[in-house]
Scaffold this motif. Structure first.
Motif, PDB file in Angstrom:
ATOM      1  N   ALA A   1      -2.590   9.981  -5.343  1.00 52.83           N
ATOM      2  CA  ALA A   1      -2.574   8.544  -5.096  1.00 52.83           C
ATOM      3  C   ALA A   1      -1.996   8.256  -3.710  1.00 52.83           C
ATOM      4  CB  ALA A   1      -1.750   7.840  -6.161  1.00 52.83           C
ATOM      5  N   ALA A   2      -2.371   7.119  -3.145  1.00 51.10           N
ATOM      6  CA  ALA A   2      -1.849   6.721  -1.841  1.00 51.10           C
ATOM      7  C   ALA A   2      -0.407   6.269  -1.973  1.00 51.10           C
ATOM      8  CB  ALA A   2      -2.701   5.597  -1.270  1.00 51.10           C
ATOM      9  N   ALA A   3       0.398   6.565  -0.948  1.00 55.22           N
ATOM     10  CA  ALA A   3       1.787   6.134  -0.947  1.00 55.22           C
ATOM     11  C   ALA A   3       1.858   4.612  -0.935  1.00 55.22           C
ATOM     12  CB  ALA A   3       2.517   6.716   0.262  1.00 55.22           C
ATOM     13  N   ALA A   4       2.931   4.074  -1.526  1.00 53.13           N
ATOM     14  CA  ALA A   4       3.118   2.626  -1.601  1.00 53.13           C
ATOM     15  C   ALA A   4       4.370   2.224  -0.844  1.00 53.13           C
ATOM     16  CB  ALA A   4       3.213   2.181  -3.063  1.00 53.13           C
ATOM     17  N   THR A   5       4.377   1.018  -0.279  1.00 53.32           N
ATOM     18  CA  THR A   5       5.494   0.525   0.506  1.00 53.32           C
ATOM     19  C   THR A   5       6.549  -0.089  -0.399  1.00 53.32           C
ATOM     20  OG1 THR A   5       4.014   0.032   2.349  1.00 53.32           O
ATOM     21  CG2 THR A   5       6.189  -1.013   2.374  1.00 53.32           C
ATOM     22  N   PRO A   6       7.814   0.346  -0.300  1.00 56.44           N
ATOM     23  CA  PRO A   6       8.875  -0.219  -1.138  1.00 56.44           C
ATOM     24  C   PRO A   6       9.331  -1.572  -0.624  1.00 56.44           C
ATOM     25  CG  PRO A   6       9.796   1.396   0.356  1.00 56.44           C
ATOM     26  CD  PRO A   6       8.306   1.421   0.573  1.00 56.44           C
ATOM     27  N   PRO A   7      10.174  -2.276  -1.377  1.00 57.10           N
ATOM     28  CA  PRO A   7      10.734  -3.535  -0.886  1.00 57.10           C
ATOM     29  C   PRO A   7      11.495  -3.329   0.419  1.00 57.10           C
ATOM     30  CG  PRO A   7      11.155  -3.276  -3.235  1.00 57.10           C
ATOM     31  CD  PRO A   7      10.602  -1.970  -2.751  1.00 57.10           C
ATOM     32  N   ALA A   8      11.565  -4.357   1.222  1.00 55.77           N
ATOM     33  CA  ALA A   8      12.226  -4.267   2.527  1.00 55.77           C
ATOM     34  C   ALA A   8      13.668  -3.805   2.371  1.00 55.77           C
ATOM     35  CB  ALA A   8      12.185  -5.630   3.222  1.00 55.77           C
ATOM     36  N   GLY A   9      14.059  -2.837   3.208  1.00 55.65           N
ATOM     37  CA  GLY A   9      15.427  -2.348   3.204  1.00 55.65           C
ATOM     38  C   GLY A   9      15.747  -1.355   2.108  1.00 55.65           C
ATOM     39  N   GLN A  10      14.759  -0.943   1.340  1.00 56.86           N
ATOM     40  CA  GLN A  10      14.989  -0.012   0.241  1.00 56.86           C
ATOM     41  C   GLN A  10      13.962   1.113   0.275  1.00 56.86           C
ATOM     42  OE1 GLN A  10      14.785  -2.967  -3.109  1.00 56.86           O
ATOM     43  NE2 GLN A  10      16.800  -2.148  -3.633  1.00 56.86           N
ATOM     44  N   ASP A  11      14.271   2.200  -0.431  1.00 59.42           N
ATOM     45  CA  ASP A  11      13.207   3.119  -0.788  1.00 59.42           C
ATOM     46  C   ASP A  11      13.040   3.027  -2.303  1.00 59.42           C
ATOM     47  OD1 ASP A  11      14.676   5.278  -2.243  1.00 59.42           O
ATOM     48  OD2 ASP A  11      15.589   5.677  -0.300  1.00 59.42           O
ATOM     49  N   TRP A  12      11.982   3.628  -2.821  1.00 57.77           N
ATOM     50  CA  TRP A  12      11.655   3.428  -4.230  1.00 57.77           C
ATOM     51  C   TRP A  12      12.711   3.999  -5.171  1.00 57.77           C
ATOM     52  CZ3 TRP A  12       8.774  -0.303  -5.542  1.00 57.77           C
ATOM     53  CH2 TRP A  12       7.610  -0.640  -4.856  1.00 57.77           C
ATOM     54  N   THR A  13      13.543   4.949  -4.729  1.00 56.27           N
ATOM     55  CA  THR A  13      14.585   5.469  -5.614  1.00 56.27           C
ATOM     56  C   THR A  13      15.686   4.440  -5.859  1.00 56.27           C
ATOM     57  OG1 THR A  13      15.893   6.455  -3.822  1.00 56.27           O
ATOM     58  CG2 THR A  13      14.169   7.832  -4.833  1.00 56.27           C
ATOM     59  N   GLN A  14      15.718   3.388  -5.043  1.00 58.12           N
ATOM     60  CA  GLN A  14      16.722   2.336  -5.210  1.00 58.12           C
ATOM     61  C   GLN A  14      16.224   1.196  -6.089  1.00 58.12           C
ATOM     62  OE1 GLN A  14      17.012   2.017  -0.843  1.00 58.12           O
ATOM     63  NE2 GLN A  14      19.202   2.381  -1.049  1.00 58.12           N
ATOM     64  N   VAL A  15      14.979   1.273  -6.524  1.00 59.53           N
ATOM     65  CA  VAL A  15      14.396   0.249  -7.407  1.00 59.53           C
ATOM     66  C   VAL A  15      14.512   0.767  -8.836  1.00 59.53           C
ATOM     67  CG1 VAL A  15      12.327  -1.070  -7.971  1.00 59.53           C
ATOM     68  CG2 VAL A  15      12.846  -0.501  -5.583  1.00 59.53           C
ATOM     69  N   VAL A  16      15.490   0.267  -9.575  1.00 62.76           N
ATOM     70  CA  VAL A  16      15.778   0.782 -10.912  1.00 62.76           C
ATOM     71  C   VAL A  16      15.954  -0.373 -11.890  1.00 62.76           C
ATOM     72  CG1 VAL A  16      16.850   2.908 -10.056  1.00 62.76           C
ATOM     73  CG2 VAL A  16      18.254   0.881 -10.417  1.00 62.76           C
ATOM     74  N   SER A  17      15.691  -0.102 -13.162  1.00 64.20           N
ATOM     75  CA  SER A  17      15.843  -1.116 -14.201  1.00 64.20           C
ATOM     76  C   SER A  17      15.900  -0.441 -15.562  1.00 64.20           C
ATOM     77  CB  SER A  17      14.685  -2.128 -14.161  1.00 64.20           C
ATOM     78  OG  SER A  17      13.446  -1.481 -14.407  1.00 64.20           O
ATOM     79  N   ALA A  18      16.364  -1.186 -16.553  1.00 69.61           N
ATOM     80  CA  ALA A  18      16.334  -0.714 -17.932  1.00 69.61           C
ATOM     81  C   ALA A  18      14.949  -0.942 -18.513  1.00 69.61           C
ATOM     82  CB  ALA A  18      17.384  -1.448 -18.763  1.00 69.61           C
ATOM     83  N   THR A  19      14.574  -0.123 -19.490  1.00 69.71           N
ATOM     84  CA  THR A  19      13.263  -0.248 -20.122  1.00 69.71           C
ATOM     85  C   THR A  19      13.419  -0.705 -21.566  1.00 69.71           C
ATOM     86  OG1 THR A  19      13.149   2.004 -21.013  1.00 69.71           O
ATOM     87  CG2 THR A  19      12.488   1.687 -18.710  1.00 69.71           C
ATOM     88  N   PRO A  20      12.377  -1.314 -22.138  1.00 76.34           N
ATOM     89  CA  PRO A  20      12.454  -1.756 -23.540  1.00 76.34           C
ATOM     90  C   PRO A  20      12.731  -0.611 -24.509  1.00 76.34           C
ATOM     91  CG  PRO A  20      10.564  -2.740 -22.427  1.00 76.34           C
ATOM     92  CD  PRO A  20      11.110  -1.710 -21.498  1.00 76.34           C
TER      93      PRO A  20
ATOM     94  N   MET B   1      16.097   4.257 -18.618  1.00 77.68           N
ATOM     95  CA  MET B   1      16.291   3.716 -17.277  1.00 77.68           C
ATOM     96  C   MET B   1      15.174   4.258 -16.410  1.00 77.68           C
ATOM     97  SD  MET B   1      19.173   1.914 -17.379  1.00 77.68           S
ATOM     98  CE  MET B   1      20.720   1.810 -18.310  1.00 77.68           C
ATOM     99  N   VAL B   2      14.545   3.377 -15.627  1.00 80.89           N
ATOM    100  CA  VAL B   2      13.404   3.799 -14.828  1.00 80.89           C
ATOM    101  C   VAL B   2      13.692   3.589 -13.351  1.00 80.89           C
ATOM    102  CG1 VAL B   2      12.223   1.559 -15.008  1.00 80.89           C
ATOM    103  CG2 VAL B   2      10.893   3.636 -14.553  1.00 80.89           C
ATOM    104  N   MET B   3      13.248   4.533 -12.553  1.00 80.54           N
ATOM    105  CA  MET B   3      13.402   4.516 -11.101  1.00 80.54           C
ATOM    106  C   MET B   3      12.027   4.567 -10.466  1.00 80.54           C
ATOM    107  SD  MET B   3      14.660   7.745  -8.748  1.00 80.54           S
ATOM    108  CE  MET B   3      16.350   7.807  -9.312  1.00 80.54           C
ATOM    109  N   GLY B   4      11.784   3.691  -9.477  1.00 78.45           N
ATOM    110  CA  GLY B   4      10.558   3.813  -8.715  1.00 78.45           C
ATOM    111  C   GLY B   4       9.661   2.598  -8.769  1.00 78.45           C
ATOM    112  N   ASN B   5       8.501   2.773  -8.185  1.00 79.84           N
ATOM    113  CA  ASN B   5       7.483   1.732  -8.101  1.00 79.84           C
ATOM    114  C   ASN B   5       7.014   1.354  -9.508  1.00 79.84           C
ATOM    115  OD1 ASN B   5       5.250   0.154  -7.595  1.00 79.84           O
ATOM    116  ND2 ASN B   5       4.087   1.754  -6.536  1.00 79.84           N
TER     117      ASN B   5
END
Length: 246
Positions: free
Chosen positions: A35-54, A58-62
């Motif tokens: 797959a093609a690489a995706a651009t993360p939110p400004a000032g972050q890389d995708w390892t910094q995008v984390v959240s809890a899942t239903p 805990m999930v990290m990434g795009n």
């Protein structure tokens, strides 16, 4: 896994049941195209995008990553610690591309595992991944300390309420100091050890994992919903990630 079994101490706390070298079931479907690489939110890389899942993980990434990897892990499983040492940094390189998301789901095998897991989750998703990796790196030190605890003390703890068990184990094994060194004060730890909803969610998640046909123990990986074969090492996992397009 019943609550009574989960909270049993002594020799059972050191058992390695539920910890295997890797899943040995169906192989993940392959598409053969990266797959093609995706651009993360400004000032972050995708390892910094984390959240809890239903599902309680805990999930990290795009969030829209085309390849979704789930790991079931135990903080007292030596094979999970081995994988973390050799594979987590390399996994994060895939996450940074935006082509792969990584969800971790705790498979809790014993009271030490529960104590450490509650600590890694205590400050929420943002610190979970780093604390999990660091807890796995200190696994041998933590497990060695349980051997030094008098059997009478372990027996006494068996009759204590869960929150008191976790607090006592954290003190005996140095897990409380591990937490404090990472910005979790004692008052917050006490709240996390007494969080019945969090405890119930972890027990339920472990029970649900046991219902997966052929679930072999930890670490187990699901790739786009399919349980992987021979993926308990980085050498076994990476070719399957590439085959799926990560």
């Amino acid at each position: 896994m019943t609550r009574t079994h989960l909270l049993a101490l002594g020799a059972a706390a050191l058992a390695l049941a539920g910890c295997s070298k890797g899943a040995e079931n169906a192989t993940a479907p392959a598409n053969g195209t990266s797959a093609a690489a995706a651009t993360p939110p400004a000032g972050q890389d995708w390892t910094q995008v984390v959240s809890a899942t239903p599902e309680g993980g805990m999930v990290m990434g795009n969030p829209n990553a085309p390849v979704k990897l789930v790991e079931y892990l135990s903080l007292t499983c030596p094979h999970c610690a081995e994988f973390a040492e050799t594979g987590y940094a390399k996994l994060q390189d895939y996450v940074k591309k935006g082509t792969l998301s990584l969800e971790m789901r705790n498979y809790v095998r014993d009271p030490i595992d529960m104590t450490a897991t509650l600590v890694t989750r205590c400050n929420g998703p943002q610190t979970y991944f780093a604390m999990t990796e660091q807890a796995l790196a200190q696994q041998q030190q933590i497990m060695a300390k349980i051997q030094q605890v008098p059997q009478a003390e372990l027996q006494r703890l068996q009759s204590a309420p869960p929150a008191d068990q976790f607090k006592a184990l954290a003190t005996l094994l140095g897990i409380d100091q591990f937490a404090k060194q990472r910005g979790v004060p004692q008052s917050k730890l006490d709240q996390c050890f007494a969080d019945k909803a969090a405890l119930d969610q972890l027990v339920a998640g472990t029970s649900k994992a046991n219902e997966i046909p052929g679930f072999p123990g930890t670490p187990t990986f699901l790739l786009n919903g399919t349980m992987l074969q021979n993926a308990g090492t980085w050498e076994g996992l990476e070719p399957q990630l590439k085959s799926a397009g990560a």
